[in-house]
Motif scaffolding. Structure first.
Motif, PDB file in Angstrom:
ATOM      1  N   SER A   1       0.181   9.204  -9.478  1.00  0.00           N
ATOM      2  CA  SER A   1      -1.221   8.854  -9.743  1.00  0.00           C
ATOM      3  C   SER A   1      -1.370   7.339  -9.789  1.00  0.00           C
ATOM      4  N   TRP A   2      -2.560   6.858  -9.481  1.00  0.00           N
ATOM      5  CA  TRP A   2      -2.815   5.413  -9.505  1.00  0.00           C
ATOM      6  C   TRP A   2      -2.562   4.845 -10.894  1.00  0.00           C
TER       7      TRP A   2
ATOM      8  N   ALA B   1       0.847  -1.197   0.000  1.00  0.00           N
ATOM      9  CA  ALA B   1       0.000   0.000   0.000  1.00  0.00           C
ATOM     10  C   ALA B   1       0.883   1.248   0.000  1.00  0.00           C
ATOM     11  N   THR B   2       0.308   2.395  -0.312  1.00  0.00           N
ATOM     12  CA  THR B   2       1.087   3.628  -0.285  1.00  0.00           C
ATOM     13  C   THR B   2       1.583   3.887   1.140  1.00  0.00           C
ATOM     14  N   GLY B   3       2.775   4.442   1.209  1.00  0.00           N
ATOM     15  CA  GLY B   3       3.386   4.736   2.499  1.00  0.00           C
ATOM     16  C   GLY B   3       4.202   3.590   3.073  1.00  0.00           C
TER      17      GLY B   3
ATOM     18  N   LEU C   1       7.426  -5.689  -5.221  1.00  0.00           N
ATOM     19  CA  LEU C   1       7.812  -4.432  -5.854  1.00  0.00           C
ATOM     20  C   LEU C   1       7.733  -3.297  -4.843  1.00  0.00           C
ATOM     21  N   GLU C   2       8.685  -2.385  -4.929  1.00  0.00           N
ATOM     22  CA  GLU C   2       8.586  -1.136  -4.181  1.00  0.00           C
ATOM     23  C   GLU C   2       8.131  -0.087  -5.189  1.00  0.00           C
ATOM     24  N   VAL C   3       6.882   0.357  -5.052  1.00  0.00           N
ATOM     25  CA  VAL C   3       6.310   1.267  -6.048  1.00  0.00           C
ATOM     26  C   VAL C   3       7.050   2.602  -6.031  1.00  0.00           C
TER      27      VAL C   3
ATOM     28  N   ALA D   1       0.151   1.839 -11.500  1.00  0.00           N
ATOM     29  CA  ALA D   1      -0.335   0.544 -12.013  1.00  0.00           C
ATOM     30  C   ALA D   1       0.185   0.207 -13.403  1.00  0.00           C
ATOM     31  N   SER D   2       0.674   1.181 -14.148  1.00  0.00           N
ATOM     32  CA  SER D   2       1.084   0.874 -15.525  1.00  0.00           C
ATOM     33  C   SER D   2       2.571   0.714 -15.674  1.00  0.00           C
TER      34      SER D   2
END
Length: 88
Positions: free
Chosen positions: A82-83, A40-42, A64-66, A87-88
């Protein structure tokens, strides 16, 4: 619980940003499954440590580390969070 070793750290430049992930290899040469884990974010990819320890050792697990989290690079433009971009 499985006796998994520490994960391998990897990164690559993807769509202009250096992204990082953690890879827990399977105990077998041919993994039965691959679990792709996204936090999740954060958070960061190692938030999955306790979960991975409880998954079958025959599974390969990749976390994965976004963008902008953990060791992944921060996008220069705030719109990069942005989401759609994550996601892409």
């Amino acid at each position: 619980m499985s006796g998994r070793p520490e994960p391998d750290a990897s990164s690559d430049r993807i769509r202009g940003l250096q992204l990082h992930w953690w890879d827990w290899p399977a105990a077998a040469a041919d993994p039965v499954r691959t679990a792709f884990l996204i936090h999740a974010t954060g958070f960061h990819g190692r938030v999955w440590d306790q979960v991975v320890r409880r998954l079958p050792a025959e599974w390969r697990c990749i976390a994965l580390e976004v963008r902008g989290h953990g060791r992944s690079e921060i996008p220069p433009d705030p719109d990069g969070f942005s989401w759609h971009e994550i996601a892409s």
